[in-house]
Design a protein around this motif. Structure first.
Motif, PDB file in Angstrom:
ATOM      1  N   ASN A 288      -2.305   1.490  -7.359  1.00 37.59           N
ATOM      2  CA  ASN A 288      -2.400   1.970  -8.731  1.00 37.59           C
ATOM      3  C   ASN A 288      -3.509   3.009  -8.753  1.00 37.59           C
ATOM      4  OD1 ASN A 288      -2.351   2.282 -11.500  1.00 37.59           O
ATOM      5  ND2 ASN A 288      -3.316   0.317 -11.961  1.00 37.59           N
ATOM      6  N   PHE A 289      -3.204   4.221  -9.181  1.00 35.68           N
ATOM      7  CA  PHE A 289      -4.198   5.289  -9.146  1.00 35.68           C
ATOM      8  C   PHE A 289      -4.060   6.150 -10.388  1.00 35.68           C
ATOM      9  CE2 PHE A 289      -0.358   6.625  -7.051  1.00 35.68           C
ATOM     10  CZ  PHE A 289      -0.176   7.953  -7.375  1.00 35.68           C
ATOM     11  N   GLY A 290      -5.158   6.833 -10.736  1.00 34.38           N
ATOM     12  CA  GLY A 290      -5.080   7.646 -11.932  1.00 34.38           C
ATOM     13  C   GLY A 290      -6.341   8.425 -12.220  1.00 34.38           C
ATOM     14  N   SER A 291      -6.306   9.115 -13.352  1.00 31.16           N
ATOM     15  CA  SER A 291      -7.428   9.924 -13.806  1.00 31.16           C
ATOM     16  C   SER A 291      -8.285   9.160 -14.814  1.00 31.16           C
ATOM     17  CB  SER A 291      -6.914  11.217 -14.443  1.00 31.16           C
ATOM     18  OG  SER A 291      -6.003  10.937 -15.492  1.00 31.16           O
ATOM     19  N   ARG A 292      -8.066   7.859 -14.909  1.00 35.16           N
ATOM     20  CA  ARG A 292      -8.884   6.975 -15.750  1.00 35.16           C
ATOM     21  C   ARG A 292      -9.355   5.811 -14.891  1.00 35.16           C
ATOM     22  NH1 ARG A 292      -5.888   2.537 -16.492  1.00 35.16           N
ATOM     23  NH2 ARG A 292      -3.606   2.680 -16.534  1.00 35.16           N
ATOM     24  N   GLN A 293     -10.179   4.954 -15.470  1.00 36.04           N
ATOM     25  CA  GLN A 293     -10.681   3.815 -14.715  1.00 36.04           C
ATOM     26  C   GLN A 293      -9.540   2.864 -14.364  1.00 36.04           C
ATOM     27  OE1 GLN A 293     -13.209   0.780 -16.646  1.00 36.04           O
ATOM     28  NE2 GLN A 293     -14.680   1.110 -14.994  1.00 36.04           N
ATOM     29  N   ILE A 294      -9.481   2.472 -13.106  1.00 32.63           N
ATOM     30  CA  ILE A 294      -8.455   1.554 -12.607  1.00 32.63           C
ATOM     31  C   ILE A 294      -9.146   0.276 -12.152  1.00 32.63           C
ATOM     32  CG2 ILE A 294      -6.680   1.183 -10.861  1.00 32.63           C
ATOM     33  CD1 ILE A 294      -5.892   3.342 -12.860  1.00 32.63           C
ATOM     34  N   ASN A 295      -8.685  -0.876 -12.649  1.00 34.09           N
ATOM     35  CA  ASN A 295      -9.306  -2.154 -12.290  1.00 34.09           C
ATOM     36  C   ASN A 295      -8.392  -3.092 -11.515  1.00 34.09           C
ATOM     37  OD1 ASN A 295     -10.715  -1.636 -15.350  1.00 34.09           O
ATOM     38  ND2 ASN A 295     -12.062  -2.056 -13.627  1.00 34.09           N
ATOM     39  N   THR A 296      -7.072  -2.820 -11.529  1.00 34.29           N
ATOM     40  CA  THR A 296      -6.133  -3.682 -10.815  1.00 34.29           C
ATOM     41  C   THR A 296      -5.136  -2.816 -10.062  1.00 34.29           C
ATOM     42  OG1 THR A 296      -4.306  -3.842 -12.416  1.00 34.29           O
ATOM     43  CG2 THR A 296      -6.263  -5.190 -12.842  1.00 34.29           C
ATOM     44  N   ALA A 297      -4.366  -3.456  -9.197  1.00 36.71           N
ATOM     45  CA  ALA A 297      -3.329  -2.733  -8.450  1.00 36.71           C
ATOM     46  C   ALA A 297      -2.080  -2.500  -9.282  1.00 36.71           C
ATOM     47  CB  ALA A 297      -2.969  -3.506  -7.180  1.00 36.71           C
ATOM     48  N   GLY A 298      -2.113  -2.874 -10.543  1.00 39.48           N
ATOM     49  CA  GLY A 298      -0.985  -2.606 -11.432  1.00 39.48           C
ATOM     50  C   GLY A 298      -0.020  -3.768 -11.513  1.00 39.48           C
ATOM     51  N   ASP A 299       0.616  -3.906 -12.674  1.00 41.54           N
ATOM     52  CA  ASP A 299       1.564  -5.002 -12.864  1.00 41.54           C
ATOM     53  C   ASP A 299       2.902  -4.729 -12.177  1.00 41.54           C
ATOM     54  OD1 ASP A 299      -0.371  -6.254 -14.306  1.00 41.54           O
ATOM     55  OD2 ASP A 299       0.764  -6.377 -16.173  1.00 41.54           O
ATOM     56  N   ALA A 300       3.497  -3.584 -12.471  1.00 42.21           N
ATOM     57  CA  ALA A 300       4.831  -3.276 -11.958  1.00 42.21           C
ATOM     58  C   ALA A 300       4.853  -1.832 -11.465  1.00 42.21           C
ATOM     59  CB  ALA A 300       5.881  -3.473 -13.048  1.00 42.21           C
ATOM     60  N   PRO A 301       5.476  -1.583 -10.310  1.00 46.09           N
ATOM     61  CA  PRO A 301       5.489  -0.214  -9.779  1.00 46.09           C
ATOM     62  C   PRO A 301       6.372   0.727 -10.586  1.00 46.09           C
ATOM     63  CG  PRO A 301       6.720  -1.699  -8.344  1.00 46.09           C
ATOM     64  CD  PRO A 301       6.064  -2.545  -9.377  1.00 46.09           C
ATOM     65  N   ASP A 302       5.885   1.938 -10.767  1.00 46.85           N
ATOM     66  CA  ASP A 302       6.693   3.011 -11.363  1.00 46.85           C
ATOM     67  C   ASP A 302       7.594   3.643 -10.318  1.00 46.85           C
ATOM     68  OD1 ASP A 302       5.309   2.985 -14.014  1.00 46.85           O
ATOM     69  OD2 ASP A 302       3.599   3.566 -12.769  1.00 46.85           O
ATOM     70  N   VAL A 303       7.149   3.587  -9.045  1.00 47.61           N
ATOM     71  CA  VAL A 303       7.920   4.147  -7.937  1.00 47.61           C
ATOM     72  C   VAL A 303       7.983   3.110  -6.827  1.00 47.61           C
ATOM     73  CG1 VAL A 303       8.073   5.982  -6.205  1.00 47.61           C
ATOM     74  CG2 VAL A 303       7.161   6.495  -8.482  1.00 47.61           C
TER      75      VAL A 303
END
Length: 641
Positions: A74-89
């Motif tokens: 999970n990556f982005g231009s904002r603060q990221i705290n988890t690996a994300g719930d569900a993948p977009d890709v």
């Protein structure tokens, strides 16, 4: 040309975050692909969190559901705290990878599939009766299927590799496409490949060719539909030196830093076990910092060697996971009895017994606090994230050396394997805690090896120091002389002295991690639940709810103000990846009426799960159990295993 460039820039999607999962067979190099994509993402200045997921088998049968390996970022231009719930890709390298991960994808998400791997045999292994790329069953997703296998073979053909060897570069072709899709530079990966295969330059060149071919495919194929470049600005961050770091790396560096702050050489005794082995691997590369590493023949030998090193005047350290910690428990009692500094790192995994070797859990808290014969107290601290493990390792070293006691540091499989950006701290910002060895006595004084200072710590004397000869051992000893003493009153005093020393450790007051100091609900966490709790609490705060987040680092002894702090809230909810162990500890020690939210599937909590639980708690329906969820660590049995 300028107009074409401007048009291409305009075609890029502008997003503030995205979740991508690479999935394939255990031999497809998904962890390596994810690791290098993580590197490129960090170099691009994005915040990130990763979640490697791989099977416990050394090499499961190729193409099978239980052999699927995945890497989520999970990556982005904002603060990221988890690996994300569900993948977009989802990048699926074979039918098994698709089937195991299909239920996890966000609605309308993008599936990139290697159609060349969807052969009749591979479809049968994945329990597909018909090809899902052709039967319309994936209509609710964006689907991009092309023959990555054939394209890879074509790209590396000039290097004379056979088809089997050529297909080993398939992950690099896929990485090249991902680098194009997210506008990442290839040059750092080029240099990494040249260094990795410097003794086999033809293999390096073939992998570089595959990487470049995947990138070029995205540039030139002019694919209509779902495949577009994504633009993502760097995250706003404080100036400084940053690097990506895993929990295992962070613990290793923190242990070295702690030994340096104590001005001690460090001895690490370990035995290989998943997921703790990486600490031994990292420390073995740090010999220049006065670190000695020893791979013992078993867990018991590893911790006993570390205790021996502490007796000799070094900082003894050992590491394992739950099964190995169980084997070390008698030696932990020895460390407590002889009162020597020792740091024990427990990278928790699913249990009991061998359990889930490559999955994560927080189920060793009882073991850490209570799990030894006799009254054998030791301090316990817990890291909340990969980067935080550095600070907690230093704290473990401080407590061990200042209070002459073994200390247990808890991480888990998620923290150990996951990665995140870490701002490298200024060494000068840390207060040293140098050790003072007793090397002489004032004239006429008797040497008392168990005479205690104001902290309850006995003196540390190196063996062979003239005039300060003493013995250590596991049999009960006199409270000052250290001579063997079985008497009931002495044992009672020694039991109380050892307990008082640990409960009297100076622990910082507990602070609120997120939200206000009072309110309707406080969500209390420890360890790797930090990221999803923080995000879930923040979402409810944005809705106007009076919700706060408290995250505890010092598990034993607890911060003295913790009970008062928690009493300022109407409800206390405690999410744990166990059956409620920390909740039981808090109820016992603080008489806090906390409610558990438990999860024991080997999966980290998702933000949505915690957000839903907070909502129920605010409606006076606290507590519950989170069932196994296919979105992060899919259930191969339900996938048709």
């Amino acid at each position: 040309m300028a107009t074409q460039t401007a048009d291409k820039q305009a075609e890029k999607q502008k997003l503030d975050s995205m979740v991508v999962r690479f999935a394939g067979d255990s031999g497809d190099g998904m962890q390596l692909t994810g690791g290098q994509f993580t590197l490129s993402t960090a170099l691009a200045g994005n915040d990130l969190a990763t979640f490697p997921d791989f099977p416990a088998e050394i090499r499961a049968p190729q193409g099978t559901l239980f052999g699927v390996s995945a890497f989520q970022i999970n990556f982005g231009s904002r603060q990221i705290n988890t690996a994300g719930d569900a993948p977009d890709v989802l990048v699926a390298m074979n039918p098994a990878a698709l089937k195991v991960n299909l239920s996890s994808i966000s609605p309308g998400g993008l599936i990139i599939a290697d159609s060349g791997a969807f052969t009749k045999r591979n479809l049968e292994k994945a329990h597909y009766e018909v090809n899902p790329l052709e039967d319309g069953s994936l209509a609710k997703f964006d689907l991009l299927a092309f023959d990555i296998s054939e394209l890879t073979i074509e790209a590396v053909k000039p290097y004379g590799l056979g088809n089997k060897d050529a297909l080993r570069s398939k992950n690099m072709w896929t990485l090249g496409l991902a680098l194009w899709m997210f506008d990442r530079p290839r040059e750092p990966i080029h240099e990494w490949l040249k260094d990795k295969f410097k003794s086999k330059p033809d293999i390096a060149d073939a992998n570089i060719a595959a990487l470049d071919a995947g990138h070029a495919y995205g540039e030139t194929a002019e694919l209509s539909g779902p495949l577009k470049q994504v633009a993502m600005d760097p995250v706003a961050a404080e100036p400084g030196l940053y690097r990506t770091i895993t929990g295992a790396e962070s613990v290793s560096l923190g242990l070295v830093a702690g030994a340096q702050l104590a001005k001690l050489p460090m001895f690490f005794g370990g035995y290989p076990i998943t997921p703790a082995s990486a600490i031994l691997h990292h420390l073995a590369r740090l010999k220049e910092f006065d670190v000695t590493t020893f791979q013992a023949e078993d867990e018991i030998a590893a911790i006993c060697a570390a205790i021996g090193a502490s007796y000799a005047g070094q900082l003894g350290v050992t590491s394992s996971s739950g099964p190995g910690i169980a084997l070390k428990t008698e030696a932990m009692g020895l460390g407590i009895m002889v009162e020597l500094p020792l740091v024990i790192v427990n990278s928790q995994r699913g249990g009991p017994s061998t359990g889930l070797p490559t999955k994560t859990e927080q189920s060793d808290l009882y073991q850490a606090v209570y799990g030894r014969n006799g009254d054998a107290p030791l301090p316990v601290v817990a890291a909340r994230s990969p980067a935080d493990a550095f600070e907690v390792a230093i704290e473990a070293c401080r407590i061990a050396t200042q209070y002459m006691t073994p200390v247990m540091l808890l991480t888990d499989g998620y923290i150990a394997n996951a990665a995140e950006p870490w701002k490298v701290p200024d060494p000068a910002s840390y207060e040293p805690f140098p050790v003072t060895f007793m090397d002489s006595l004032p004239d006429g004084e008797e040497f008392l090896p168990y005479k205690r200072d104001a902290k309850g710590a006995r003196p540390w004397v190196k063996p062979g120091t003239p005039g300060l000869m003493h013995r250590v051992g596991g049999i009960e000893k006199h409270e000052t002389t250290g001579n063997i003493d079985y008497s009931p009153d002495n044992h009672q005093r020694m039991t109380q002295l050892r307990s008082d020393k640990v409960t009297g450790i100076d622990v910082p007051d507990q602070e609120v991690s997120w939200g206000e100091d009072t309110g309707d609900l406080v969500v209390v966490g420890w360890g790797s639940t930090y990221g999803p709790i923080k995000q879930a609490v923040n979402r409810w705060i944005e809705k106007g709810a009076k919700v706060s987040h408290v995250h505890v680092r010092h598990i034993w002894p607890l911060p003295q103000n913790l009970g008062t702090l928690l009493s300022g809230f109407k409800h206390v909810l405690m999410p744990e990846m166990n059956t409620g162990q920390f909740k039981t500890l808090l109820r016992d020690q603080l008489l806090i009426d906390a409610e558990s939210l438990t999860k024991t599937s080997g999966q980290p909590f998702q933000i949505a799960e915690l957000e839903d639980a907070i909502g129920r708690c605010l409606e006076e329906k606290c507590a519950g159990r989170v069932m196994a969820n296919d979105q992060q660590l899919p259930n191969t049995a339900e996938a048709g295993q």
